[in-house]
Design a protein around this motif. Sequence first.
Motif, PDB file in Angstrom:
ATOM      1  N   ASN A 175       0.812  -1.205   0.000  1.00 41.58           N
ATOM      2  CA  ASN A 175       0.000   0.000   0.000  1.00 41.58           C
ATOM      3  C   ASN A 175       0.847   1.258   0.000  1.00 41.58           C
ATOM      4  N   TYR A 176       0.178   2.364  -0.325  1.00 43.40           N
ATOM      5  CA  TYR A 176       0.733   3.699  -0.178  1.00 43.40           C
ATOM      6  C   TYR A 176      -0.188   4.470   0.763  1.00 43.40           C
ATOM      7  N   PRO A 177       0.350   5.325   1.624  1.00 41.60           N
ATOM      8  CA  PRO A 177      -0.521   6.052   2.562  1.00 41.60           C
ATOM      9  C   PRO A 177      -1.287   7.186   1.887  1.00 41.60           C
ATOM     10  N   TRP A 178      -2.534   7.346   2.293  1.00 40.29           N
ATOM     11  CA  TRP A 178      -3.371   8.474   1.907  1.00 40.29           C
ATOM     12  C   TRP A 178      -3.853   9.158   3.185  1.00 40.29           C
ATOM     13  N   ASN A 179      -3.931  10.475   3.141  1.00 38.13           N
ATOM     14  CA  ASN A 179      -4.497  11.260   4.235  1.00 38.13           C
ATOM     15  C   ASN A 179      -5.857  11.768   3.766  1.00 38.13           C
ATOM     16  N   ILE A 180      -6.920  11.120   4.241  1.00 47.66           N
ATOM     17  CA  ILE A 180      -8.273  11.531   3.860  1.00 47.66           C
ATOM     18  C   ILE A 180      -8.953  12.148   5.077  1.00 47.66           C
ATOM     19  N   ASP A 181      -9.103  13.453   5.065  1.00 49.96           N
ATOM     20  CA  ASP A 181      -9.736  14.192   6.171  1.00 49.96           C
ATOM     21  C   ASP A 181      -9.074  13.886   7.511  1.00 49.96           C
ATOM     22  N   GLY A 182      -7.742  13.739   7.507  1.00 51.89           N
ATOM     23  CA  GLY A 182      -7.034  13.479   8.753  1.00 51.89           C
ATOM     24  C   GLY A 182      -7.040  12.029   9.172  1.00 51.89           C
ATOM     25  N   ASP A 183      -7.653  11.157   8.375  1.00 50.40           N
ATOM     26  CA  ASP A 183      -7.643   9.712   8.635  1.00 50.40           C
ATOM     27  C   ASP A 183      -6.647   9.041   7.695  1.00 50.40           C
ATOM     28  N   LEU A 184      -5.880   8.103   8.239  1.00 52.46           N
ATOM     29  CA  LEU A 184      -4.894   7.387   7.437  1.00 52.46           C
ATOM     30  C   LEU A 184      -5.559   6.213   6.724  1.00 52.46           C
ATOM     31  N   MET A 185      -5.343   6.141   5.414  1.00 52.81           N
ATOM     32  CA  MET A 185      -5.833   5.031   4.612  1.00 52.81           C
ATOM     33  C   MET A 185      -4.680   4.544   3.743  1.00 52.81           C
ATOM     34  N   LYS A 186      -4.494   3.232   3.651  1.00 51.92           N
ATOM     35  CA  LYS A 186      -3.405   2.687   2.844  1.00 51.92           C
ATOM     36  C   LYS A 186      -3.985   1.881   1.687  1.00 51.92           C
ATOM     37  N   GLU A 187      -3.466   2.153   0.500  1.00 53.58           N
ATOM     38  CA  GLU A 187      -4.005   1.510  -0.697  1.00 53.58           C
ATOM     39  C   GLU A 187      -2.893   1.370  -1.737  1.00 53.58           C
ATOM     40  N   ALA A 188      -2.803   0.206  -2.354  1.00 52.89           N
ATOM     41  CA  ALA A 188      -1.746  -0.056  -3.333  1.00 52.89           C
ATOM     42  C   ALA A 188      -2.194   0.257  -4.753  1.00 52.89           C
ATOM     43  N   SER A 189      -3.471   0.036  -5.048  1.00 56.29           N
ATOM     44  CA  SER A 189      -3.939   0.174  -6.426  1.00 56.29           C
ATOM     45  C   SER A 189      -4.334   1.609  -6.737  1.00 56.29           C
ATOM     46  N   GLU A 190      -4.802   1.801  -7.953  1.00 60.75           N
ATOM     47  CA  GLU A 190      -5.247   3.123  -8.393  1.00 60.75           C
ATOM     48  C   GLU A 190      -6.429   3.602  -7.543  1.00 60.75           C
ATOM     49  N   VAL A 191      -6.406   4.880  -7.181  1.00 60.25           N
ATOM     50  CA  VAL A 191      -7.510   5.486  -6.431  1.00 60.25           C
ATOM     51  C   VAL A 191      -8.203   6.497  -7.337  1.00 60.25           C
ATOM     52  N   HIS A 192      -9.517   6.324  -7.461  1.00 61.83           N
ATOM     53  CA  HIS A 192     -10.331   7.184  -8.321  1.00 61.83           C
ATOM     54  C   HIS A 192     -11.155   8.109  -7.425  1.00 61.83           C
ATOM     55  N   VAL A 193     -10.996   9.416  -7.610  1.00 60.08           N
ATOM     56  CA  VAL A 193     -11.684  10.411  -6.780  1.00 60.08           C
ATOM     57  C   VAL A 193     -12.688  11.174  -7.643  1.00 60.08           C
ATOM     58  N   ARG A 194     -13.948  11.184  -7.210  1.00 59.11           N
ATOM     59  CA  ARG A 194     -14.999  11.949  -7.906  1.00 59.11           C
ATOM     60  C   ARG A 194     -15.619  12.948  -6.931  1.00 59.11           C
ATOM     61  N   VAL A 195     -15.995  14.122  -7.437  1.00 56.00           N
ATOM     62  CA  VAL A 195     -16.714  15.081  -6.612  1.00 56.00           C
ATOM     63  C   VAL A 195     -18.206  14.966  -6.912  1.00 56.00           C
ATOM     64  N   HIS A 196     -19.023  15.039  -5.858  1.00 58.74           N
ATOM     65  CA  HIS A 196     -20.478  14.960  -5.997  1.00 58.74           C
ATOM     66  C   HIS A 196     -21.068  16.221  -5.368  1.00 58.74           C
ATOM     67  N   PRO A 197     -21.646  17.100  -6.189  1.00 58.07           N
ATOM     68  CA  PRO A 197     -22.105  18.409  -5.693  1.00 58.07           C
ATOM     69  C   PRO A 197     -23.172  18.314  -4.609  1.00 58.07           C
ATOM     70  N   GLN A 198     -22.967  19.055  -3.517  1.00 56.90           N
ATOM     71  CA  GLN A 198     -23.958  19.262  -2.466  1.00 56.90           C
ATOM     72  C   GLN A 198     -24.578  17.952  -1.987  1.00 56.90           C
ATOM     73  N   LEU A 199     -23.722  16.989  -1.655  1.00 53.33           N
ATOM     74  CA  LEU A 199     -24.191  15.653  -1.300  1.00 53.33           C
ATOM     75  C   LEU A 199     -24.652  15.573   0.163  1.00 53.33           C
ATOM     76  N   ILE A 200     -24.219  16.525   0.991  1.00 53.34           N
ATOM     77  CA  ILE A 200     -24.598  16.507   2.402  1.00 53.34           C
ATOM     78  C   ILE A 200     -24.826  17.927   2.881  1.00 53.34           C
ATOM     79  N   ASN A 201     -25.725  18.086   3.849  1.00 51.04           N
ATOM     80  CA  ASN A 201     -25.940  19.387   4.488  1.00 51.04           C
ATOM     81  C   ASN A 201     -25.160  19.431   5.790  1.00 51.04           C
ATOM     82  N   LEU A 202     -24.375  20.480   5.969  1.00 50.85           N
ATOM     83  CA  LEU A 202     -23.624  20.702   7.212  1.00 50.85           C
ATOM     84  C   LEU A 202     -24.039  22.039   7.805  1.00 50.85           C
ATOM     85  N   TYR A 203     -23.932  22.138   9.113  1.00 51.18           N
ATOM     86  CA  TYR A 203     -24.233  23.431   9.758  1.00 51.18           C
ATOM     87  C   TYR A 203     -23.038  24.359   9.603  1.00 51.18           C
ATOM     88  N   GLY A 204     -23.335  25.633   9.333  1.00 48.49           N
ATOM     89  CA  GLY A 204     -22.251  26.609   9.214  1.00 48.49           C
ATOM     90  C   GLY A 204     -22.718  27.844   8.484  1.00 48.49           C
TER      91      GLY A 204
END
Length: 466
Positions: free
Chosen positions: A437-466
Amino acid sequence: PTGDSSMVLQTQEEIVEMKDVFSVKLKRRRFVGQKKGGTLLGITIFKCLNKEENKLTDCAIHLNNFSEDHCHLWFRHLKEILNGFPNRPKSLKVFVNPSSHRREATHVYYEQVAPLFKLADIKTDVTVTEYEGHALSVLKECELQAFDGETMFAVTDKCFPLYSHSRVVCVGGDGSVSEVAHGLLLKAQIDAGKDTDYIPAPVRAPVPLGVIPAGTTNILAHTLYGIKHAVTAALHIIMGHIQPVDVCTFSTPSKLLRFGFSAMFGFGARTLALAEKHRWMPSNQRKDFAFIKTLADLKPEECELSFLPLQIPQEGSHENDRITLLYLGSKDQWHKIQGRFLNVSIMAIPCLCSMAPRGLAPNTRLNNGSMALIVVQNTSRTEFIKHLKRYTGVKNQFNFPFVETYTVQEVKVQPWFKSGLDAKENTYLNAASAEGNYPWNIDGDLMKEASEVHVRVHPQLINLYG
């Protein structure tokens, strides 16, 4: 109305807008130890006040009147008005991570946040998490069933009613919040009958999420509120200030890894991986040690980046921001970069923090449907440090020949395990792949993955307070 003829009428007027009010209480005089009854003195109105910059606080306004009928009339009418405001929660499911940042989260919640929720007449059901993944397991096992505007939140043998005003709140750092957000979104996909190994078009989270900053890193909270301040966060939740926020999916060719808001590959991930190996150290010392050690052992990652641009740039865009926009041919055309990179950042939100007041990705927004891809090519340690120092000031941190930024909707990161490098470096790369694996930092969480990582953005998928 108080019957005191000696009182002088005040000539100063104060206007209170009801949209700023979050609670109203009957005011009584009670003796020490007396819990009920007492002499009625009037009513007290509690309002949300902008104190300084982005900080919110609460303040009380006392209205005096000795008439029971008069006070109850005002009390009932003001309560009716408050109950009519949309998005204000009536009940909250609260997750508290007790191990967050010097174990402060429990104290922050019960000392600063819970009294405000009680003042606003918000019912709470609190789960103090006992292990990593606890909140995720609770959310995955819950049953969300709608009955005439009422929702039941059932956890195994315990049933907690989530009414139409129900919300979820997380008290902790970025890792804790990311886990809860991932759990909410994953549960939404399961309930919608989606294949959770492949989700090209996920459904939105059914309930909003509130974030109370109480961790070592609080980038998401800082981005939402403009400040790391628990009372401010609580008041945004109480007042029902809701923002739709973009979310990314991180997937391999065979499975969904997780939902998240931002990620780093390379320096940012290796720093986190080293810090996680030294959890026994105090949080600030651990972060500093990992940062300095990773900087001393600075190594590039050899990989291939593929990305899909989002939109054609507008006229009058800021050229001096060094935003490289490669939109050649069709907007669905993928672009590739191959090489050695010190750091790769993929961010759907600006990622503000005290060390980066403009944000790690200042050219994106909470909900504009895009991701910032920030690529730092291999360079000297001295130049890389100059780039990092720019984040703390007002100068453009991307104005270096070895830094490129893109506005994208999809990114694929494929590490290279073998290349035509010299024997010494090739050994290093094979050793990294041998770990699986290779390390990834996702939102401060450590994730290890050896293969290709595919990242997609999804508009307005969650409501947060702010």
